[in-house]
Scaffold this motif. Structure first.
Motif, PDB file in Angstrom:
ATOM      1  N   PHE A  96       0.856  -1.168   0.000  1.00  0.00           N
ATOM      2  CA  PHE A  96       0.000   0.000   0.000  1.00  0.00           C
ATOM      3  C   PHE A  96       0.902   1.230   0.000  1.00  0.00           C
ATOM      4  CE2 PHE A  96      -2.996  -2.863   2.346  1.00  0.00           C
ATOM      5  CZ  PHE A  96      -3.997  -2.875   1.385  1.00  0.00           C
ATOM      6  N   ALA A  97       0.643   2.137  -0.933  1.00  0.00           N
ATOM      7  CA  ALA A  97       1.290   3.443  -0.873  1.00  0.00           C
ATOM      8  C   ALA A  97       0.422   4.308   0.026  1.00  0.00           C
ATOM      9  CB  ALA A  97       1.403   4.050  -2.267  1.00  0.00           C
ATOM     10  N   LYS A  98       0.987   4.713   1.151  1.00  0.00           N
ATOM     11  CA  LYS A  98       0.226   5.472   2.137  1.00  0.00           C
ATOM     12  C   LYS A  98       0.423   6.958   1.887  1.00  0.00           C
ATOM     13  CE  LYS A  98      -0.452   5.861   7.160  1.00  0.00           C
ATOM     14  NZ  LYS A  98       0.058   5.424   8.488  1.00  0.00           N
ATOM     15  N   THR A  99      -0.685   7.663   1.704  1.00  0.00           N
ATOM     16  CA  THR A  99      -0.616   9.099   1.464  1.00  0.00           C
ATOM     17  C   THR A  99      -1.555   9.806   2.415  1.00  0.00           C
ATOM     18  OG1 THR A  99      -2.401   9.168  -0.163  1.00  0.00           O
ATOM     19  CG2 THR A  99      -0.205   8.641  -0.986  1.00  0.00           C
ATOM     20  N   SER A 100      -1.373  11.111   2.550  1.00  0.00           N
ATOM     21  CA  SER A 100      -2.273  11.888   3.402  1.00  0.00           C
ATOM     22  C   SER A 100      -3.571  12.109   2.658  1.00  0.00           C
ATOM     23  CB  SER A 100      -1.634  13.231   3.766  1.00  0.00           C
ATOM     24  OG  SER A 100      -1.264  13.937   2.610  1.00  0.00           O
ATOM     25  N   GLY A 101      -4.684  11.902   3.350  1.00  0.00           N
ATOM     26  CA  GLY A 101      -5.981  12.027   2.711  1.00  0.00           C
ATOM     27  C   GLY A 101      -6.652  13.345   3.029  1.00  0.00           C
ATOM     28  N   PRO A 110      -3.466   0.752  -3.344  1.00  0.00           N
ATOM     29  CA  PRO A 110      -2.864  -0.568  -3.588  1.00  0.00           C
ATOM     30  C   PRO A 110      -1.865  -0.545  -4.737  1.00  0.00           C
ATOM     31  CG  PRO A 110      -5.127  -0.510  -4.398  1.00  0.00           C
ATOM     32  CD  PRO A 110      -4.905   0.780  -3.679  1.00  0.00           C
ATOM     33  N   LEU A 111      -0.784  -1.302  -4.553  1.00  0.00           N
ATOM     34  CA  LEU A 111       0.213  -1.558  -5.597  1.00  0.00           C
ATOM     35  C   LEU A 111       0.288  -3.068  -5.757  1.00  0.00           C
ATOM     36  CD1 LEU A 111       2.972   0.902  -4.350  1.00  0.00           C
ATOM     37  CD2 LEU A 111       1.550   1.223  -6.363  1.00  0.00           C
ATOM     38  N   THR A 112       0.034  -3.570  -6.952  1.00  0.00           N
ATOM     39  CA  THR A 112      -0.051  -5.006  -7.171  1.00  0.00           C
ATOM     40  C   THR A 112       1.169  -5.530  -7.925  1.00  0.00           C
ATOM     41  OG1 THR A 112      -1.213  -4.733  -9.280  1.00  0.00           O
ATOM     42  CG2 THR A 112      -2.573  -4.821  -7.280  1.00  0.00           C
ATOM     43  N   LYS A 113       1.231  -6.828  -8.029  1.00  0.00           N
ATOM     44  CA  LYS A 113       2.307  -7.462  -8.805  1.00  0.00           C
ATOM     45  C   LYS A 113       2.261  -7.007 -10.252  1.00  0.00           C
ATOM     46  CE  LYS A 113       4.265 -12.016  -9.891  1.00  0.00           C
ATOM     47  NZ  LYS A 113       4.105 -13.494  -9.730  1.00  0.00           N
ATOM     48  N   ALA A 114       1.058  -6.738 -10.745  1.00  0.00           N
ATOM     49  CA  ALA A 114       0.906  -6.294 -12.133  1.00  0.00           C
ATOM     50  C   ALA A 114       1.275  -4.823 -12.310  1.00  0.00           C
ATOM     51  CB  ALA A 114      -0.527  -6.527 -12.609  1.00  0.00           C
ATOM     52  N   ALA A 273       2.461   9.091  -9.687  1.00  0.00           N
ATOM     53  CA  ALA A 273       1.579   9.206  -8.529  1.00  0.00           C
ATOM     54  C   ALA A 273       1.459   7.826  -7.914  1.00  0.00           C
ATOM     55  CB  ALA A 273       0.203   9.725  -8.943  1.00  0.00           C
ATOM     56  N   SER A 274       0.972   7.769  -6.693  1.00  0.00           N
ATOM     57  CA  SER A 274       0.763   6.461  -6.062  1.00  0.00           C
ATOM     58  C   SER A 274      -0.184   5.605  -6.894  1.00  0.00           C
ATOM     59  CB  SER A 274       0.192   6.646  -4.646  1.00  0.00           C
ATOM     60  OG  SER A 274       1.086   7.375  -3.835  1.00  0.00           O
TER      61      SER A 274
END
Length: 496
Positions: A96-101, A110-114, A273-274
Motif C-alpha cells: 500500500f502506498a500510504k498518502t495523506s488524505g 494498492p500496488l499489485t504485482k501487475a 503518482a501512487s
C-alpha cells in the motif's frame, strides 16, 4: 566510454523502438489494456458487483461502473486493507502506498504485482529516451541522487506499506545501486532538516551527474551545498548533466536553478503518482509528456467545465482534443476503477499523445466564477518574470472575498529570492497576463467585479515553516498553487 555507457545506448535504442510500436497505435493499445483489465478482474468482488462478465466495450463499462474518488471507493479499499483477497484485483496487493488524505484521513493506494513494474519501467524509460535522443550516456557512470521518502516499510494485515518513493527504493536496479545516493541509512531519516544535512555531507565530495526530486526541495538542497562549498553547483559537480523532476512545474524555479548551478542543464519531467506512473517527458525538443498507454491503465477524460454536470460526456484517447482542459479518470491493474485522481491535464499533441498537467480539479480559484487553474497562474507568473528581474522560491494564490476596502481580488503570496522594488507594477503585469490566459477572469476585471491582484511578499523560509506547522515538511510534499478558500493564506499571513 565505459561498458555501462555503451550498454545504456544499446538498451535505450531497444526500449525506444518498443515504445514507438505502441505509441503509434494508441487506440488499439488502449483497447487491449481495457480488455485485459476487465478479463483479469471479472472474478473479483468489484467485478462481480459491477457485472464485468457482461462488459465488452468502454460504453458498457461506463454504464456499469460509476466514477469514484477515494472516499467513494473506500468501502472496497477498507476490505483490501483488512487483508481480504480478490476485492478490487485478484489476490492481495504487494504494497500500500500510504498518502495523506482529505476527509478520509490516511489513504491506502494498492500496488499489485501487475502494477508495480510500470512505476519502475517508466522512470527508467524516461532516462533511456534522453539517451536515445541526445546520444549522451556518460552520465550513467557518475553518482545519481533521488530525494525521496523513508524506505522503511510498515506492515498492515500482512501487506507492507509506506510512501511510494520509499517503496520504489526497494526496486532500484542492481546496475544503479553503486551509483545511487544518498545511502539507505540517510534515506531512513524522517526529520527533513537532519536528512538534508546528511545528504549534503554524503554528496558534497562525489561526482554527481543526475539530481531528482521536487524542485522546491532540490533548490533548498542546492542552496545548502552552495552555502557550505562556497561555489556554484556546476563547478562543484563539473559532470552534472540532468535534473529529473515531478509534482510541480519547474519553470518558476528554472532561473534560480541556473543561477545556483552556474549554467543550464537538461531536465526531464515525470508524472508519477501512487495511483500510477502516467507520463514522462520523452523528448528534449517537443512539448509535453508521453502518456503511458500500455502500462496497465485505461484512461477516460471529462472536460473540466462539464465535470460537475449530471451526465458529462466522457472521452477516450480516440476522441480527446488538444488544448482542452480535462479531468483524467483512470482504471488500473492495481484495482482502481473509473477512479477520479483529481488531476487535470491538457493534450498538446496527438501524434504521439503528449500532455501537460494543468492542475487539480479541487485546487483552483473560482470564488467569483473565474475558475483559474494552476497552469494559468504559472504561465502568468512566467510571462511577468520576463519583464522583471525576479526569482521566485515559492508561491500560492487565494481569493480575498471580503477586503477591508475596495473590490475583492486574488491575493498572491510569494516568497522571493530577490524582491522587486515595485510590487504593484509586478502585480499589474501578472494580472494582465492572467487576463490573457483566462477569459472569465478578464470579464470579471473589465466588468469591475474584481480589482487587480495583490502580492503579499513573504520572508525566506515562510513556506517551509507553513509546511512544518502542518506536519508536511519534507522532500515529497508540496504547497498547492491555488486554493478556493483562505486556509493556507491564513497560515502564511503570520509570516508577513
Amino acid at each position: 566510454m565505459s561498458i555501462k555507457s555503451i550498454a545504456a545506448k544499446l538498451f535505450a535504442k531497444h526500449i525506444t523502438k518498443k515504445m514507438a510500436n505502441w505509441s503509434s497505435k494508441p487506440v488499439e493499445t488502449q483497447q487491449r489494456v481495457f480488455e485485459t483489465l476487465i478479463a483479469s478482474a471479472s472474478e473479483t468482488q468489484f467485478g462481480k458487483d459491477h457485472h464485468f462478465e457482461t462488459i465488452s466495450t468502454p460504453e458498457a463499462f461506463r454504464k456499469n461502473v460509476p466514477i469514484r474518488d477515494y472516499e467513494a471507493l473506500k468501502p472496497y479499499i477498507d476490505q483490501v486493507v483488512e487483508g481480504v483477497p480478490n476485492i478490487l484485483w485478484p489476490g492481495k496487493p504487494l504494497y500500500f502506498a500510504k498518502t495523506s488524505g482529505t476527509t478520509s484521513g490516511a489513504k491506502y493506494i494498492p500496488l499489485t504485482k501487475a502494477s508495480m513494474p510500470t512505476h519502475i519501467n517508466a522512470a527508467r524509460n524516461a532516462i533511456l529516451c534522453y539517451i536515445a535522443e541526445t546520444g549522451r550516456s556518460k552520465f550513467v557512470d557518475g553518482k545519481m541522487i533521488f530525494l525521496q521518502g523513508n524506505p522503511k516499510l510498515e506492515e498492515k494485515n500482512g501487506i507492507k506499506l509506506g510512501r511510494l518513493s520509499g517503496i520504489v527504493a526497494h526496486f532500484v536496479p542492481n546496475y544503479l545501486q553503486k551509483n545511487r545516493l544518498p545511502s539507505w541509512e540517510t534515506n531512513c531519516i524522517d526529520d527533513w532538516e537532519t536528512k538534508l544535512n546528511a545528504v549534503v555531507n554524503e554528496t558534497i565530495s562525489e561526482d554527481m551527474t543526475v539530481f531528482s526530486g521536487i524542485p522546491s526541495w532540490v533548490q533548498t538542497y542546492f542552496e545548502k551545498l552552495v552555502e557550505i562549498s562556497g561555489q556554484p553547483i556546476g563547478k562543484l559537480y563539473k559532470n552534472l548533466e540532468l535534473f529529473i523532476y515531478g509534482g510541480v512545474n519547474y519553470e518558476p524555479y528554472r532561473s534560480k536553478f541556473e543561477q545556483l548551478i552556474g549554467r543550464k542543464i537538461a531536465s526531464i519531467e515525470l508524472y508519477p503518482a501512487s495511483e500510477g506512473f502516467f507520463a514522462f517527458q520523452d523528448s528534449q525538443t517537443e512539448k509535453g509528456m508521453l502518456l503511458q498507454l500500455n502500462s496497465g491503465i485505461f484512461y477516460e477524460f471529462i472536460k473540466v467545465e462539464e465535470f460537475y454536470d449530471e451526465n458529462p460526456q466522457v472521452y477516450t484517447i480516440a476522441t480527446v482534443e488538444v488544448n482542452v482542459n480535462y479531468v483524467m479518470i483512470i482504471s488500473t491493474n492495481a484495482g482502481l476503477w473509473r477512479y477520479n485522481l483529481g488531476d487535470t491535464v491538457m493534450f498538446v499533441n496527438k501524434n504521439p499523445y503528449r500532455l501537460v498537467v494543468s492542475g487539480r480539479i479541487k485546487h483552483f480559484t473560482s470564488a467569483f466564477g473565474e475558475h483559474v487553474i494552476a497552469k494559468e497562474v504559472e504561465e502568468s507568473l512566467q510571462i511577468a518574470s520576463e519583464q522583471f528581474p525576479i526569482e521566485i522560491s515559492e508561491f500560492t494564490v487565494a481569493p480575498q472575498i471580503n477586503p477591508k476596502e475596495g473590490l475583492p481580488y486574488h491575493e498572491w503570496f510569494i516568497e522571493f529570492n530577490n524582491k522587486p522594488k515595485d510590487l504593484s507594477q509586478l502585480a499589474k503585469a501578472i494580472d494582465q497576463a492572467l487576463q490573457q490566459q483566462n477569459s472569465y477572469y478578464k470579464d470579471l476585471r473589465s466588468g469591475q467585479m474584481l480589482q487587480c491582484l495583490k502580492i503579499t511578499s513573504l520572508p525566506k523560509h515562510s513556506f517551509a515553516k507553513h509546511m512544518e506547522s502542518i506536519g508536511k515538511l519534507g522532500g515529497q510534499n508540496k504547497v498547492p498553487r491555488l486554493s478556493n478558500d483562505r486556509k493556507i493564506a491564513e497560515s502564511l499571513e503570520q509570516f508577513k
